[in-house]
Every structure is written in structure tokens, then in C-alpha cells.
Design a protein around this motif. Structure first.
Motif, PDB file in Angstrom:
ATOM      1  N   GLY A 229       0.735  -1.340   0.160  1.00  0.00           N
ATOM      2  CA  GLY A 229       0.067   0.021  -0.026  1.00  0.00           C
ATOM      3  C   GLY A 229       1.034   1.157   0.061  1.00  0.00           C
ATOM      4  N   PRO A 230       0.297   2.386  -0.292  1.00  0.00           N
ATOM      5  CA  PRO A 230       1.084   3.747  -0.336  1.00  0.00           C
ATOM      6  C   PRO A 230       1.761   4.060   0.931  1.00  0.00           C
ATOM      7  CG  PRO A 230      -1.296   4.278  -0.643  1.00  0.00           C
ATOM      8  CD  PRO A 230      -1.051   2.639  -0.673  1.00  0.00           C
ATOM      9  N   PRO A 231       2.499   4.886   0.968  1.00  0.00           N
ATOM     10  CA  PRO A 231       3.005   5.436   2.450  1.00  0.00           C
ATOM     11  C   PRO A 231       2.090   6.010   3.268  1.00  0.00           C
ATOM     12  CG  PRO A 231       4.306   6.142   0.731  1.00  0.00           C
ATOM     13  CD  PRO A 231       3.243   5.649  -0.051  1.00  0.00           C
ATOM     14  N   GLY A 232       1.947   5.702   4.460  1.00  0.00           N
ATOM     15  CA  GLY A 232       0.833   5.999   5.483  1.00  0.00           C
ATOM     16  C   GLY A 232      -0.584   5.447   5.295  1.00  0.00           C
ATOM     17  N   ALA A 233      -0.686   4.423   4.572  1.00  0.00           N
ATOM     18  CA  ALA A 233      -1.989   3.501   4.287  1.00  0.00           C
ATOM     19  C   ALA A 233      -2.054   2.711   5.585  1.00  0.00           C
ATOM     20  CB  ALA A 233      -1.902   2.727   3.304  1.00  0.00           C
TER      21      ALA A 233
ATOM     22  N   MET B 177       9.581  -4.580   4.774  1.00  0.00           N
ATOM     23  CA  MET B 177      10.538  -4.537   3.595  1.00  0.00           C
ATOM     24  C   MET B 177      11.491  -3.164   4.100  1.00  0.00           C
ATOM     25  SD  MET B 177       9.660  -3.292  -0.251  1.00  0.00           S
ATOM     26  CE  MET B 177      10.908  -3.198  -1.669  1.00  0.00           C
ATOM     27  N   ASP B 178      11.250  -2.270   4.983  1.00  0.00           N
ATOM     28  CA  ASP B 178      11.806  -1.245   5.187  1.00  0.00           C
ATOM     29  C   ASP B 178      13.348  -1.451   5.658  1.00  0.00           C
ATOM     30  OD1 ASP B 178      10.001   0.719   4.210  1.00  0.00           O
ATOM     31  OD2 ASP B 178       9.543   1.514   6.170  1.00  0.00           O
ATOM     32  N   GLY B 179      13.526  -2.798   6.142  1.00  0.00           N
ATOM     33  CA  GLY B 179      14.672  -3.130   6.720  1.00  0.00           C
ATOM     34  C   GLY B 179      15.846  -3.211   5.510  1.00  0.00           C
ATOM     35  N   PHE B 180      15.488  -3.431   4.446  1.00  0.00           N
ATOM     36  CA  PHE B 180      15.998  -3.319   3.186  1.00  0.00           C
ATOM     37  C   PHE B 180      16.447  -2.057   2.452  1.00  0.00           C
ATOM     38  CE2 PHE B 180      14.414  -7.565   4.158  1.00  0.00           C
ATOM     39  CZ  PHE B 180      15.673  -8.433   3.950  1.00  0.00           C
ATOM     40  N   HIS B 181      16.130  -0.953   3.256  1.00  0.00           N
ATOM     41  CA  HIS B 181      16.619   0.176   2.660  1.00  0.00           C
ATOM     42  C   HIS B 181      18.312   0.368   2.836  1.00  0.00           C
ATOM     43  CE1 HIS B 181      13.591   3.644   2.793  1.00  0.00           C
ATOM     44  NE2 HIS B 181      12.911   2.925   3.523  1.00  0.00           N
ATOM     45  N   LEU B 182      18.575   1.017   1.829  1.00  0.00           N
ATOM     46  CA  LEU B 182      20.218   1.213   1.896  1.00  0.00           C
ATOM     47  C   LEU B 182      20.539   2.338   2.928  1.00  0.00           C
ATOM     48  CD1 LEU B 182      20.829   1.967  -2.271  1.00  0.00           C
ATOM     49  CD2 LEU B 182      21.265  -0.332  -0.798  1.00  0.00           C
ATOM     50  N   VAL B 183      21.776   2.008   3.404  1.00  0.00           N
ATOM     51  CA  VAL B 183      22.144   2.852   4.665  1.00  0.00           C
ATOM     52  C   VAL B 183      22.250   4.329   3.981  1.00  0.00           C
ATOM     53  CG1 VAL B 183      23.126   1.187   5.970  1.00  0.00           C
ATOM     54  CG2 VAL B 183      24.642   2.375   4.377  1.00  0.00           C
ATOM     55  N   GLN B 184      22.080   5.399   4.926  1.00  0.00           N
ATOM     56  CA  GLN B 184      22.282   6.848   4.597  1.00  0.00           C
ATOM     57  C   GLN B 184      23.353   7.236   3.878  1.00  0.00           C
ATOM     58  OE1 GLN B 184      19.641   8.656   4.869  1.00  0.00           O
ATOM     59  NE2 GLN B 184      20.554  10.587   3.896  1.00  0.00           N
ATOM     60  N   SER B 185      24.617   6.646   4.214  1.00  0.00           N
ATOM     61  CA  SER B 185      26.003   6.926   3.579  1.00  0.00           C
ATOM     62  C   SER B 185      25.901   6.494   2.063  1.00  0.00           C
ATOM     63  CB  SER B 185      26.851   6.432   4.531  1.00  0.00           C
ATOM     64  OG  SER B 185      27.002   4.877   4.443  1.00  0.00           O
ATOM     65  N   GLU B 186      25.325   5.508   1.946  1.00  0.00           N
ATOM     66  CA  GLU B 186      25.379   4.726   0.438  1.00  0.00           C
ATOM     67  C   GLU B 186      24.390   5.529  -0.433  1.00  0.00           C
ATOM     68  OE1 GLU B 186      26.158   2.139  -2.823  1.00  0.00           O
ATOM     69  OE2 GLU B 186      27.018   3.223  -0.943  1.00  0.00           O
ATOM     70  N   LEU B 187      23.308   5.989   0.328  1.00  0.00           N
ATOM     71  CA  LEU B 187      22.199   6.848  -0.688  1.00  0.00           C
ATOM     72  C   LEU B 187      22.816   8.207  -0.801  1.00  0.00           C
ATOM     73  CD1 LEU B 187      18.929   6.511   1.650  1.00  0.00           C
ATOM     74  CD2 LEU B 187      19.579   5.359  -0.707  1.00  0.00           C
TER      75      LEU B 187
ATOM     76  N   GLY C 295      13.197   6.180  -0.019  1.00  0.00           N
ATOM     77  CA  GLY C 295      11.580   5.831  -0.090  1.00  0.00           C
ATOM     78  C   GLY C 295      11.338   5.187  -1.709  1.00  0.00           C
ATOM     79  N   ALA C 296      12.224   5.831  -2.552  1.00  0.00           N
ATOM     80  CA  ALA C 296      11.867   5.310  -3.929  1.00  0.00           C
ATOM     81  C   ALA C 296      12.427   3.636  -3.976  1.00  0.00           C
ATOM     82  CB  ALA C 296      12.434   6.084  -4.762  1.00  0.00           C
ATOM     83  N   PRO C 297      11.993   3.274  -5.089  1.00  0.00           N
ATOM     84  CA  PRO C 297      12.220   1.892  -5.298  1.00  0.00           C
ATOM     85  C   PRO C 297      13.824   1.594  -5.297  1.00  0.00           C
ATOM     86  CG  PRO C 297      10.446   2.239  -6.793  1.00  0.00           C
ATOM     87  CD  PRO C 297      10.945   3.341  -6.093  1.00  0.00           C
ATOM     88  N   ASP C 298      14.465   2.348  -5.995  1.00  0.00           N
ATOM     89  CA  ASP C 298      16.068   2.400  -6.181  1.00  0.00           C
ATOM     90  C   ASP C 298      16.621   2.583  -4.901  1.00  0.00           C
ATOM     91  OD1 ASP C 298      15.826   5.114  -6.424  1.00  0.00           O
ATOM     92  OD2 ASP C 298      16.928   5.138  -8.145  1.00  0.00           O
TER      93      ASP C 298
ATOM     94  N   GLU D 153       4.474  11.238  -2.128  1.00  0.00           N
ATOM     95  CA  GLU D 153       3.476  11.110  -2.996  1.00  0.00           C
ATOM     96  C   GLU D 153       3.870  10.764  -4.299  1.00  0.00           C
ATOM     97  OE1 GLU D 153      -0.268  11.483  -1.990  1.00  0.00           O
ATOM     98  OE2 GLU D 153       1.240  10.690  -0.580  1.00  0.00           O
ATOM     99  N   ARG D 154       5.106  10.967  -4.637  1.00  0.00           N
ATOM    100  CA  ARG D 154       5.465  10.381  -5.849  1.00  0.00           C
ATOM    101  C   ARG D 154       5.702   8.811  -5.865  1.00  0.00           C
ATOM    102  NH1 ARG D 154      11.203  11.807  -5.350  1.00  0.00           N
ATOM    103  NH2 ARG D 154      11.182   9.908  -4.031  1.00  0.00           N
ATOM    104  N   ASP D 155       6.147   8.471  -4.658  1.00  0.00           N
ATOM    105  CA  ASP D 155       6.316   6.946  -4.252  1.00  0.00           C
ATOM    106  C   ASP D 155       4.921   6.307  -4.342  1.00  0.00           C
ATOM    107  OD1 ASP D 155       8.975   7.399  -4.084  1.00  0.00           O
ATOM    108  OD2 ASP D 155       8.869   7.415  -1.695  1.00  0.00           O
TER     109      ASP D 155
END
Length: 235
Positions: A52-56, A81-91, A101-104, A215-217
Motif C-alpha cells: 500500500g502507499p506510504p501512510g496507508a 521491507m523497510d529493513g532493506f533500505h540502503l544505509v544513509q551513507s550509501e544513499l 523511499g523510492a524503489p532504487d 506522494e511520488r512513491d
């Protein structure tokens, strides 16, 4: 800001369900999956995906499913799934920090590989340890979610479980059942803003981030609605 990132109002993510998609309220959906898991043989499991979209309200409903399944005697676990975020330094290295929060900005191949391990896990095999996103530090924490071989119900929740592009397109095929959460956009956006503010962010800057980035996501997430088995109406 790119033109495709700008938006002045919430995205309309609440549209009629596709033909052949079951539509249920939250109570009925929870009863349905818990009842299914209760009848599973000891060496089998159900992998449920809640998208679902963010905030659902994905996390809230996923936690409810796990709690009610456990109360019914079904060993269950929640895998965000959020556990699979790239770390901030890599972003930051990749130049994607402003699109978190975008797919990539997720490690989609690792997420797919983890779900395959969960599907292949059987009684007597090792625990599968998966990461968890810690909102207090805005970073994933490795090994924080243990999936035990005895777990009969695995509830996976995240924005892009129904995404059909890139490496994340393999996720849908690893789920036994998928839900898409349908919540009115004004309530959803208000929840998002409140959640960010609760973690100390400026209200005005937060609303700008939500309407631009989240909202883009949401547009991408809503495109997967027709691939869900069940649309869960939340309001």
C-alpha cells in the motif's frame, strides 16, 4: 526539483478494484488469513504480503495479523521491507538521499533473496535473520528480525511488494497471498505528516517532503493495485 517529483496535492490512490480482485474490510481479511494458517500442516507456511502507499497503515495491520495469529496458536513473524533500505551513507554516495523511499533506495536483490530463504526454510533448518529499519536513527539494523523454522505465518509488509519493474518484480511471485490497503488520501497524508513530526521533524518541511517525495512513491505503489489478490478497505 524535477517536474516528475512535484505535486501540489495528495495522489489519488483510492480507485475501484480490478476485476477478479477480492475486496474485504480489515476484520474479514484478518480472520481469513488466520483461519487459513490454522489449518496448515506443521511443515508448511503461508507468506502474506501487505502492500500500500506510504501512510496507508501497513505496519499497523501487519502487526494485528501477527498478534491475532499468535493468539490463535499460530507461530507468526513480521518482516518489514523497510529493513532493506540502503544505509544513509550509501544513499548519499549514490545521490539518492533526497529520494529516500523510492524503489532504487532499497536493496531489492537482497530482499528477494531473503524471501526465497524464507520460502525454502523448513523445520530443523537454521533461523533466518533479517534486518529491521529503526526510525529513531533512520537506518536499517542487521539481523534484528529472526524468522524461525516453526513460524507458520510470515507477514511481509512494504510499499513495493506488487512492483513489476526491476529486481523487485520477483517479490510478488514469492508471496502466497497479497493485499493492497485502500485508505482515503486525506487521512493517509495526515498520518504521514504526523508520523514524521513525531520523530522531531519540522511540520512545514515535513508536509513539503510528503507531498513531493512520499506522494511520488504513492503513484508507483498504486500502479500495483491490480496485481493484489485482496484489496483491504480501511476507510
Amino acid at each position: 526539483m524535477r517536474a516528475d517529483e512535484a505535486t501540489a496535492a495528495p495522489v489519488n490512490t483510492s480507485v475501484p478494484a480490478a476485476a477478479g480482485v477480492t475486496v474485504l474490510d480489515a476484520d474479514a481479511a484478518v480472520r481469513r488469513v488466520v483461519a487459513s494458517a490454522e489449518w496448515l500442516p506443521a511443515d508448511d507456511r503461508v507468506v502474506l504480503g501487505i502492500a500500500g502507499p506510504p501512510g496507508a497503515g501497513k505496519s499497523t495491520l501487519a502487526e494485528r495479523v501477527v498478534d491475532e495469529a499468535r493468539a490463535a496458536g499460530v507461530a507468526s513473524v513480521l518482516v518489514p521491507m523497510d529493513g532493506f533500505h540502503l544505509v544513509q551513507s550509501e544513499l548519499e554516495r549514490l545521490g539518492r538521499a533526497d529520494r529516500k523511499g523510492a524503489p532504487d533506495t532499497f536493496d531489492a536483490p537482497a530482499f528477494v533473496a531473503a524471501l526465497r530463504r524464507v520460502r525454502e526454510q523448513r523445520p530443523g533448518t537454521p533461523t533466518v535473520h533479517l534486518p529491521l529499519f529503526d526510525r529513531a536513527i533512520e537506518e536499517p539494523v542487521a539481523g534484528a528480525v529472526p524468522v524461525e523454522p516453526e513460524d507458520r505465518l510470515v507477514v511481509v509488509e512494504g510499499n513495493y511488494l506488487l512492483h513489476d519493474d526491476g529486481p523487485g518484480a520477483d517479490v510478488r511471485g514469492l508471496l502466497d497471498e497479497s493485499w493492497y490497503l485502500d485508505l482515503t488520501d486525506d487521512v493517509r497524508v495526515a498520518r504521514l505528516v504526523a508520523r514524521h513530526v513525531a520523530f522531531g521533524k519540522d511540520p512545514a518541511a515535513t508536509r513539503d517532503w510528503v507531498l513531493r517525495s512520499d506522494e511520488r512513491d504513492a503513484r508507483l505503489v498504486a500502479a500495483g493495485r491490480g496485481r493484489a489478490d485482496v484489496v483491504v478497505r480501511l476507510g
